[in-house]
Write a protein that holds these residues in place. Structure first.
Motif, short mmCIF file in Angstrom:
data_model
loop_
_atom_site.label_atom_id
_atom_site.label_comp_id
_atom_site.label_asym_id
_atom_site.label_seq_id
_atom_site.Cartn_x
_atom_site.Cartn_y
_atom_site.Cartn_z
N LEU A 281 1.11 -1.17 0.11
CA LEU A 281 -0.17 -0.06 0.18
C LEU A 281 1.07 1.28 -0.09
N VAL A 299 -2.11 0.25 -4.90
CA VAL A 299 -2.12 -0.99 -4.35
C VAL A 299 -1.91 -2.47 -5.04
N MET A 364 -1.84 -5.21 4.68
CA MET A 364 -1.14 -4.48 3.82
C MET A 364 0.18 -4.12 4.26
#
Length: 553
Positions: A281, A299, A364
Motif C-alpha cells: 500500500l 495497491v 497490507m
C-alpha cells in the motif's frame, strides 16, 4: 513446538515483544508481534484548539520529527479547506525529504547493520584488502584508503583492549548466520562510525526550516513561519550544502554497502527470507512538477506486478479483536500467561495494544518497499532508473526486493533518488522568490471558520503510510485518530486469523540457535519499527479510560 520470546526487541523506537513458535528443525511456524505500552495522544488532543494539533501530535514520536506535526496541521487544513501557498508546501517538502535521508541512513547503520556485521570478525581484516574490496561496489568508494581502515581497526582494538566494545557491546558475534568476510565487515563498520557524524549534519537541514529538530515548530495551519530563512540566500545555501554532503555519503557509502550486502546474502534473498504476503500500500505524494509526483499511490496484491490498483481511502478499516480493547473500544488488558508468555492459545485471545488496520479486509505492508514497488510498477519514470540500476548491479529481480534485505535496499534506492531530485525542489523555491512570489501563509479568520468540520491527511513518511483524522465541534477537537506505518506493519491477527506483515514475514525462516535468534531480529528490524507511533488509545465517547497516581519515594 518450541516458543522463543524476544522482549524487548532493541534497536527500535518503543516497546515491542515478539514470540515465535518453531518446529524441531528450528523453522518458524507461528509468530506474534506485541506492542507492550500505549500512549493516549488522541485523548490529549480532545478539547484543544485545532490550530494546536500539530504541536501536540508532533510529540507522538521524536524519531519521525516533522511527520506527525505536518500530518496534524494538514488534517486541520483539510477540515477547513485551507490551501497553503506553494512556497509553504515546498518548505514542508524540503524538511520531509531531509528527514527521509536522515531516517534511512540512521536506520540501516545504527539500528540494523549489526544484524549483518560481525564486529569481532572485522578485527581479522586486512586494511589493504578492504580498500580493494570496496571498489567492487562503487567506482569511488567513500573514504576508501588503507590509512582510514587502519584507523578504524585501531579504534576497534582499543575497545577490545579496554575490556569493552563500546557501541558494539551487545551482539551475537560469531553467529553462523553472519556471511561477510572480515574485510566486508570492516568496510560497513567504518561507515557505521561515519554515519554518526552524518546524523548530526543532516539534522541541520531539517532545523534550517523547522527552527529545531526533533519536534520542529515552523509549520502552522495555513503555511509556515520560517519566512526569514526561506528569503535568506545564506540559509538556503546552508541547506543545499548539507544535502550535497549527504548525497556524497548516500551515493558512495550507503548504496555501495547495500550492493555489498545483497551480493553476500544473495542466497537468503533468492529464498525470499523475510517475505510477507505481497500486499503493498502506498498513497504517493510530493509534487515534483505539474505532471509527476516523487512517489506514486496505489495497491499491489499478492506480488502481482502486472498491475497497480488505485488507492481508495474509504476501504481502510481497523479491528481490535486481538488487541487489548473490548467490543465498545474500551481498554481490556488481559495480562500474560503465568509463565510470562502472551495469551495466544485461543483465536479470541488478545496480545497487543496495536490495532489491526485493513484495506478492503486485507493485510497490507507499508514502507519503502511498498513505495518503490508501487511507483515502479505504476510507471513512475522518475524512480525507474534508480531501481533498474540497483537490480542490474546486483543481478536481482523485482520480486527479490520483497525480502529482509530487499526492504533495506529500497531505503537506499529512495535515499539516492531523493538526493538527486531534492535540488529540483530547492530550485522551484528559489525561482518563486526570484519572481517575487514570497507568500508563505494563507490568510484566514479563525472566528469565521465553520464551527464543525472533519478533515484527514495522508502522507508517505520514512516508515510508510501515515494518516491523521480530525473531527471538530464548536471550534475544538472533538475526536482524533492516527494510523501510523507501524500500525499497518506490526498489526496483530484479525478476526479471520490473517497475520500482520511482521508476523507473516517471520513464517518459514530458520533459526540456527534458539538462544541467539538473530534471524528473527533481522526480519523485524528490516521494517524499522516505531511503536510509539503505532500504539494509541482513544475512547470515542469521552469516558475515562484509566487513572494513575504517582508516588514519590
Amino acid at each position: 513446538m518450541k516458543k522463543i520470546v524476544i522482549d524487548p526487541v532493541t534497536r527500535i523506537e518503543g516497546h515491542l515483544r515478539v514470540e515465535v513458535e518453531v518446529d524441531e528443525e528450528g523453522v518458524v511456524q507461528e509468530a506474534y508481534a506485541s506492542g507492550q505500552l500505549f500512549r493516549g495522544i488522541e485523548t490529549i488532543l480532545k478539547g484543544r484548539d485545532p490550530r494546536d494539533a500539530g504541536l501536540l501530535a508532533g510529540r507522538i514520536c521524536g524519531v519521525c520529527t516533522n511527520s506527525h506535526f505536518r500530518a496534524a496541521v494538514s488534517a486541520v487544513e483539510d477540515a477547513y479547506s485551507i490551501k497553503p501557498p506553494d512556497n509553504a508546501l515546498l518548505v514542508r517538502d524540503l524538511m520531509t525529504m531531509a528527514l527521509f535521508i536522515q531516517d534511512h541512513v540512521v536506520h540501516f547503520y545504527h539500528l540494523h547493520s549489526l544484524d549483518f556485521i560481525d564486529v569481532t570478525a572485522a578485527l581479522e581484516a586486512d586494511a589493504s584488502l578492504a580498500s580493494e574490496e570496496a571498489k567492487k561496489y562503487s567506482q569511488n568508494p567513500y573514504r576508501n584508503s588503507v590509512a582510514h581502515y587502519t584507523e578504524v581497526l585501531q579504534k576497534l582494538r582499543n575497545f577490545v583492549k579496554a575490556g569493552r566494545l563500546g557501541p558494539f557491546a551487545n551482539g551475537y558475534w560469531g553467529h553462523s548466520a553472519y556471511k561477510l568476510t572480515p574485510e566486508q565487515n570492516l568496510i560497513i563498520l567504518s561507515h557505521y562510525l561515519e554515519a554518526l557524524r552524518f546524523q548530526t549534519e543532516i539534522s541541520k537541514a531539517v532545523a534550517i526550516f523547522g527552527g529545531k529538530t526533533p519536534h520542529p515548530q515552523s509549520i502552522v495551519v495555513g503555511g509556515v513561519t520560517s519566512v526569514a530563512d526561506m528569503l535568506n540566500p545564506q540559509r538556503v545555501n546552508d541547506y543545499i550544502f548539507v544535502i550535497k554532503e549527504a548525497k556524497e555519503f548516500v551515493d558512495r557509502a550507503y548504496m555501495s554497502d547495500m550492493k555489498l550486502l545483497a551480493t553476500a546474502y544473495r542466497d537468503e534473498i533468492k529464498e525470499g527470507s523475510g517475505r510477507a504476503k505481497g500486499n503493498f500500500l502506498s498513497v504517493g505524494g510530493y509534487v515534483f512538477d505539474e505532471k509527476q509526483k516523487l512517489f506514486s499511490g496505489g495497491v499491489i496484491y499478492g506480488h502481482d506486478f502486472s498491475k497497480v490498483e488505485e488507492f481508495d481511502e474509504s476501504r481502510i478499516s481497523e479491528e481490535v479483536d486481538r488487541a487489548w480493547y473490548d467490543e465498545k473500544g474500551e481498554v481490556c488488558y488481559t495480562d500474560l500467561n503465568d509463565d510470562g508468555t502472551l495469551k495466544t492459545a485461543k483465536s479470541s485471545d488478545k496480545y497487543t495494544w496495536i490495532k489491526a488496520p485493513r484495506y478492503g479486509g486485507e493485510v497490507m505492508e507499508s514502507g519503502p518497499l511498498a513505495r518503490v514497488l508501487v511507483s515502479y510498477v505504476g510507471g513512475n519514470e522518475l524512480i525507474k532508473p534508480f531501481v533498474d540500476e540497483f537490480l542490474d548491479a546486483t543481478n536481482l529481480e523485482l520480486i527479490d526486493l520483497s525480502s529482509t534485505i530487499g526492504r533495506n535496499a529500497t531505503r537506499a534506492i529512495e535515499s539516492v533518488y531523493i538526493c538527486e531530485y531534492i535540488f529540483k525542489l530547492v530550485s522551484r523555491l528559489v525561482q518563486n522568490i526570484k519572481y517575487y512570489n514570497t507568500d508563505t501563509w494563507a490568510k484566514y479568520d479563525f472566528e469565521k471558520l465553520p464551527k464543525e468540520a472533519k478533515g484527514r491527511a495522508f502522507f508517505e513518511v520514512p516508515r510508510g503510510v501515515l494518516s491523521h483524522f480530525v473531527s471538530i465541534k464548536e471550534q475544538k477537537i472533538d475526536n482524533y485518530s492516527v494510523i501510523a506505518p507501524t500500525t499497518w506493519n506490526a498489526s496483530p491477527k484479525d478476526r479471520e486469523g490473517k497475520r500482520g506483515a511482521y508476523e507473516e514475514a517471520l513464517i518459514g525462516i530458520k533459526i540456527q540457535d534458539a538462544t541467539k535468534p538473530l534471524e528473527v531480529l533481522r526480519v523485524i528490524h528490516s521494517f524499522d519499527p516505531c511503536l510509539a507511533c503505532a500504539v494509541h488509545v482513544i475512547d470515542t465517547k469521552g469516558r475515562e479510560l484509566s487513572r494513575y497516581k504517582i508516588r514519590t519515594l
